[in-house]
Design a protein around this motif. Structure first.
Motif, PDB file in Angstrom:
ATOM      1  N   PRO A  57       0.814  -1.227   0.000  1.00 42.66           N
ATOM      2  CA  PRO A  57       0.000   0.000   0.000  1.00 42.66           C
ATOM      3  C   PRO A  57       0.839   1.266   0.000  1.00 42.66           C
ATOM      4  O   PRO A  57       2.040   1.255   0.310  1.00 42.66           O
ATOM      5  N   VAL A  58       0.189   2.365  -0.337  1.00 44.29           N
ATOM      6  CA  VAL A  58       0.757   3.698  -0.140  1.00 44.29           C
ATOM      7  C   VAL A  58       0.347   4.144   1.263  1.00 44.29           C
ATOM      8  O   VAL A  58      -0.808   3.975   1.669  1.00 44.29           O
ATOM      9  N   ALA A  70      -1.182  11.175  -2.256  1.00 41.14           N
ATOM     10  CA  ALA A  70      -1.097   9.745  -1.943  1.00 41.14           C
ATOM     11  C   ALA A  70      -2.251   8.976  -2.563  1.00 41.14           C
ATOM     12  O   ALA A  70      -2.076   7.851  -3.053  1.00 41.14           O
ATOM     13  N   ALA A  71      -3.452   9.562  -2.550  1.00 38.95           N
ATOM     14  CA  ALA A  71      -4.613   8.895  -3.142  1.00 38.95           C
ATOM     15  C   ALA A  71      -4.431   8.725  -4.641  1.00 38.95           C
ATOM     16  O   ALA A  71      -4.720   7.654  -5.201  1.00 38.95           O
ATOM     17  N   GLU A  72      -3.955   9.770  -5.318  1.00 43.56           N
ATOM     18  CA  GLU A  72      -3.697   9.674  -6.761  1.00 43.56           C
ATOM     19  C   GLU A  72      -2.693   8.565  -7.049  1.00 43.56           C
ATOM     20  O   GLU A  72      -2.864   7.777  -7.991  1.00 43.56           O
ATOM     21  N   THR A  73      -1.639   8.495  -6.250  1.00 46.88           N
ATOM     22  CA  THR A  73      -0.599   7.484  -6.454  1.00 46.88           C
ATOM     23  C   THR A  73      -1.137   6.090  -6.204  1.00 46.88           C
ATOM     24  O   THR A  73      -0.855   5.151  -6.961  1.00 46.88           O
ATOM     25  N   ALA A  74      -1.907   5.935  -5.138  1.00 46.16           N
ATOM     26  CA  ALA A  74      -2.458   4.616  -4.816  1.00 46.16           C
ATOM     27  C   ALA A  74      -3.390   4.125  -5.913  1.00 46.16           C
ATOM     28  O   ALA A  74      -3.333   2.960  -6.319  1.00 46.16           O
ATOM     29  N   VAL A  75      -4.249   5.007  -6.408  1.00 47.72           N
ATOM     30  CA  VAL A  75      -5.190   4.615  -7.464  1.00 47.72           C
ATOM     31  C   VAL A  75      -4.435   4.230  -8.735  1.00 47.72           C
ATOM     32  O   VAL A  75      -4.715   3.201  -9.357  1.00 47.72           O
ATOM     33  N   SER A  76      -3.456   5.049  -9.129  1.00 46.27           N
ATOM     34  CA  SER A  76      -2.714   4.751 -10.360  1.00 46.27           C
ATOM     35  C   SER A  76      -1.855   3.502 -10.207  1.00 46.27           C
ATOM     36  O   SER A  76      -1.553   2.833 -11.197  1.00 46.27           O
ATOM     37  N   SER A  77      -1.484   3.161  -8.970  1.00 46.76           N
ATOM     38  CA  SER A  77      -0.686   1.954  -8.720  1.00 46.76           C
ATOM     39  C   SER A  77      -1.549   0.716  -8.510  1.00 46.76           C
ATOM     40  O   SER A  77      -1.031  -0.398  -8.480  1.00 46.76           O
ATOM     41  N   GLY A  78      -2.857   0.913  -8.311  1.00 41.50           N
ATOM     42  CA  GLY A  78      -3.747  -0.217  -8.068  1.00 41.50           C
ATOM     43  C   GLY A  78      -3.572  -0.851  -6.707  1.00 41.50           C
ATOM     44  O   GLY A  78      -3.805  -2.047  -6.535  1.00 41.50           O
ATOM     45  N   VAL A  79      -3.184  -0.035  -5.706  1.00 47.55           N
ATOM     46  CA  VAL A  79      -2.971  -0.558  -4.353  1.00 47.55           C
ATOM     47  C   VAL A  79      -3.805   0.251  -3.361  1.00 47.55           C
ATOM     48  O   VAL A  79      -4.243   1.363  -3.666  1.00 47.55           O
ATOM     49  N   HIS A 113     -11.573  11.023  -4.968  1.00 48.67           N
ATOM     50  CA  HIS A 113     -10.911   9.859  -5.569  1.00 48.67           C
ATOM     51  C   HIS A 113     -11.786   8.626  -5.316  1.00 48.67           C
ATOM     52  O   HIS A 113     -11.498   7.819  -4.424  1.00 48.67           O
ATOM     53  N   PRO A 114     -12.878   8.473  -6.063  1.00 43.02           N
ATOM     54  CA  PRO A 114     -13.844   7.393  -5.788  1.00 43.02           C
ATOM     55  C   PRO A 114     -13.236   5.996  -5.855  1.00 43.02           C
ATOM     56  O   PRO A 114     -13.742   5.081  -5.192  1.00 43.02           O
ATOM     57  N   ALA A 115     -12.151   5.828  -6.616  1.00 41.83           N
ATOM     58  CA  ALA A 115     -11.568   4.495  -6.777  1.00 41.83           C
ATOM     59  C   ALA A 115     -10.596   4.128  -5.659  1.00 41.83           C
ATOM     60  O   ALA A 115     -10.128   2.984  -5.608  1.00 41.83           O
ATOM     61  N   VAL A 116     -10.305   5.072  -4.759  1.00 40.29           N
ATOM     62  CA  VAL A 116      -9.308   4.786  -3.735  1.00 40.29           C
ATOM     63  C   VAL A 116      -9.856   3.797  -2.705  1.00 40.29           C
ATOM     64  O   VAL A 116     -11.021   3.868  -2.302  1.00 40.29           O
ATOM     65  N   ARG A 117      -9.037   2.847  -2.304  1.00 38.57           N
ATOM     66  CA  ARG A 117      -9.385   1.888  -1.239  1.00 38.57           C
ATOM     67  C   ARG A 117      -8.688   2.364   0.033  1.00 38.57           C
ATOM     68  O   ARG A 117      -7.517   2.095   0.246  1.00 38.57           O
ATOM     69  N   SER A 168       6.437   2.034   7.453  1.00 34.93           N
ATOM     70  CA  SER A 168       6.958   2.086   6.088  1.00 34.93           C
ATOM     71  C   SER A 168       7.635   0.781   5.667  1.00 34.93           C
ATOM     72  O   SER A 168       7.902   0.589   4.480  1.00 34.93           O
ATOM     73  N   ARG A 169       7.887  -0.114   6.621  1.00 39.54           N
ATOM     74  CA  ARG A 169       8.477  -1.422   6.290  1.00 39.54           C
ATOM     75  C   ARG A 169       7.546  -2.241   5.398  1.00 39.54           C
ATOM     76  O   ARG A 169       8.003  -3.132   4.677  1.00 39.54           O
ATOM     77  N   SER A 170       6.256  -1.955   5.451  1.00 39.00           N
ATOM     78  CA  SER A 170       5.288  -2.710   4.642  1.00 39.00           C
ATOM     79  C   SER A 170       4.519  -1.774   3.709  1.00 39.00           C
ATOM     80  O   SER A 170       3.330  -1.956   3.468  1.00 39.00           O
ATOM     81  N   ALA A 171       5.208  -0.753   3.187  1.00 41.32           N
ATOM     82  CA  ALA A 171       4.592   0.198   2.254  1.00 41.32           C
ATOM     83  C   ALA A 171       5.460   0.323   1.009  1.00 41.32           C
ATOM     84  O   ALA A 171       6.659   0.081   1.050  1.00 41.32           O
ATOM     85  N   GLN A 172       4.840   0.711  -0.105  1.00 38.89           N
ATOM     86  CA  GLN A 172       5.619   0.990  -1.312  1.00 38.89           C
ATOM     87  C   GLN A 172       6.086   2.433  -1.339  1.00 38.89           C
ATOM     88  O   GLN A 172       7.064   2.782  -2.000  1.00 38.89           O
ATOM     89  N   LEU A 173       5.392   3.290  -0.591  1.00 37.63           N
ATOM     90  CA  LEU A 173       5.703   4.716  -0.550  1.00 37.63           C
ATOM     91  C   LEU A 173       5.084   5.292   0.705  1.00 37.63           C
ATOM     92  O   LEU A 173       3.978   4.924   1.086  1.00 37.63           O
ATOM     93  N   VAL A 174       5.801   6.209   1.364  1.00 34.18           N
ATOM     94  CA  VAL A 174       5.225   6.946   2.480  1.00 34.18           C
ATOM     95  C   VAL A 174       5.216   8.421   2.095  1.00 34.18           C
ATOM     96  O   VAL A 174       6.204   8.951   1.584  1.00 34.18           O
TER      97      VAL A 174
END
Length: 293
Positions: A153-154, A171-180, A228-232, A250-256
């Motif tokens: 996750p982001v 962060a929401a934009e990044t998460a949606v575009s990354s599919g996470v 960002h309706p698609a954000v989880r 951050s040990r279990s994140a792709q980006l903080v």
């Protein structure tokens, strides 16, 4: 953040391995955001009045400017190998690295750089260029550090400040575009005061306090899912020092992602304490998003 269609992702390079890691990350970010990539090297030697052309009796290909051209060419080749077909350009700009990158930021979609450069000491966890650019840039700044975990996750730090709202949107934009998924985390230590001059209680109900913090986070992010309706989205309030809590998460994140300055920060600080802590201790890449000035 510059939303113009031609705004590029800009990556700063100096020939170091951290800079090449930044190039690979920048290429991926540019492709994900459907932006061109611009590779930039700050060439400081002319400012120091150092000769940059080869000496008359030197072999061909000598001189500091030729070395700079070679390192930019190598960085462009690294980006092309990372994302074939990406639109990439390279440029040498006379000036000190941090000043050059800050100068690029008003027209950039994102600035990317490594956590250390050739001038950094190995004992330093993060280089001064990264801190300076994160403090002054007019666009989000992404520092390549830690491990790359594209399926994780982001993570975004939230505290209700204007800077954290900007960070949450990025962060929401990044998460949606990354599919996470997106994990919004608020770290708290004590009950907040209800007004100026109020003292914090010496004894308080931890369960009640945690519930109040959860409600605050939900209130701060109430409009994010509408934008960002698609954000989880998952919201978490955690008791502890913000820098330490977020660095561990951050040990279990792709980006903080963090705001440049949060609630309670001293207004004279160039960069907030949480952002500073993450730049030094996070286990994944760190994005710093400053509120518009």
């Amino acid at each position: 953040m510059n939303s113009a269609n031609n705004a590029a992702v800009v990556v700063g390079v100096d020939g170091s391995e951290p800079a090449l890691r930044a190039v690979r990350l920048a290429a991926i970010e540019a492709a994900r955001r459907q932006r061109p990539l611009r590779v930039v090297h700050g060439f400081i030697w002319p400012l120091l009045h150092v000769p940059v052309s080869p000496a008359p009796d030197a072999p061909p290909g000598g001189g500091l400017r030729h070395q700079a051209e070679e390192l930019v060419e190598a960085a462009v080749a690294e980006a092309e190998a990372t994302v074939p077909g990406l639109s990439i350009s390279g440029e040498i700009i006379d000036g000190e690295a941090a000043a050059v990158l800050v100068g690029e930021s008003p027209t950039a979609a994102l600035i990317v750089l490594g956590d250390r450069g050739l001038g950094g000491f190995s004992a330093l966890v993060v280089g001064s260029v990264a801190v300076q650019v994160a403090a002054y840039a007019d666009c989000p700044v992404l520092v390549a550090r830690g491990e790359q975990r594209p399926d994780e996750p982001v993570l975004v730090a939230v505290d209700g400040s204007a800077a954290s709202r900007q960070a949450a949107d990025f962060a929401a934009e990044t998460a949606v575009s990354s599919g996470v998924p997106l994990v919004a985390m608020h770290a708290y230590r004590h009950p907040g005061s209800s007004g100026p001059g109020d003292m914090q209680p010496l004894v308080y109900d931890e369960g009640k306090l945690h519930g109040e913090q959860d409600r605050m986070v939900a209130e701060w992010l109430s409009g994010l899912t509408e934008q960002h309706p698609a954000v989880r989205l998952t919201c978490r309030a955690v008791h502890g020092r913000p820098g330490a809590v977020l660095a561990e998460a951050s040990r279990s994140a792709q980006l903080v992602v963090a705001g440049g300055q949060g609630r309670g920060e001293v207004s004279g600080l160039l960069l907030g304490s949480v952002s500073q802590s993450l730049l030094h201790h996070a286990h994944c890449p760190v994005a710093v998003v400053r509120a518009p000035r």
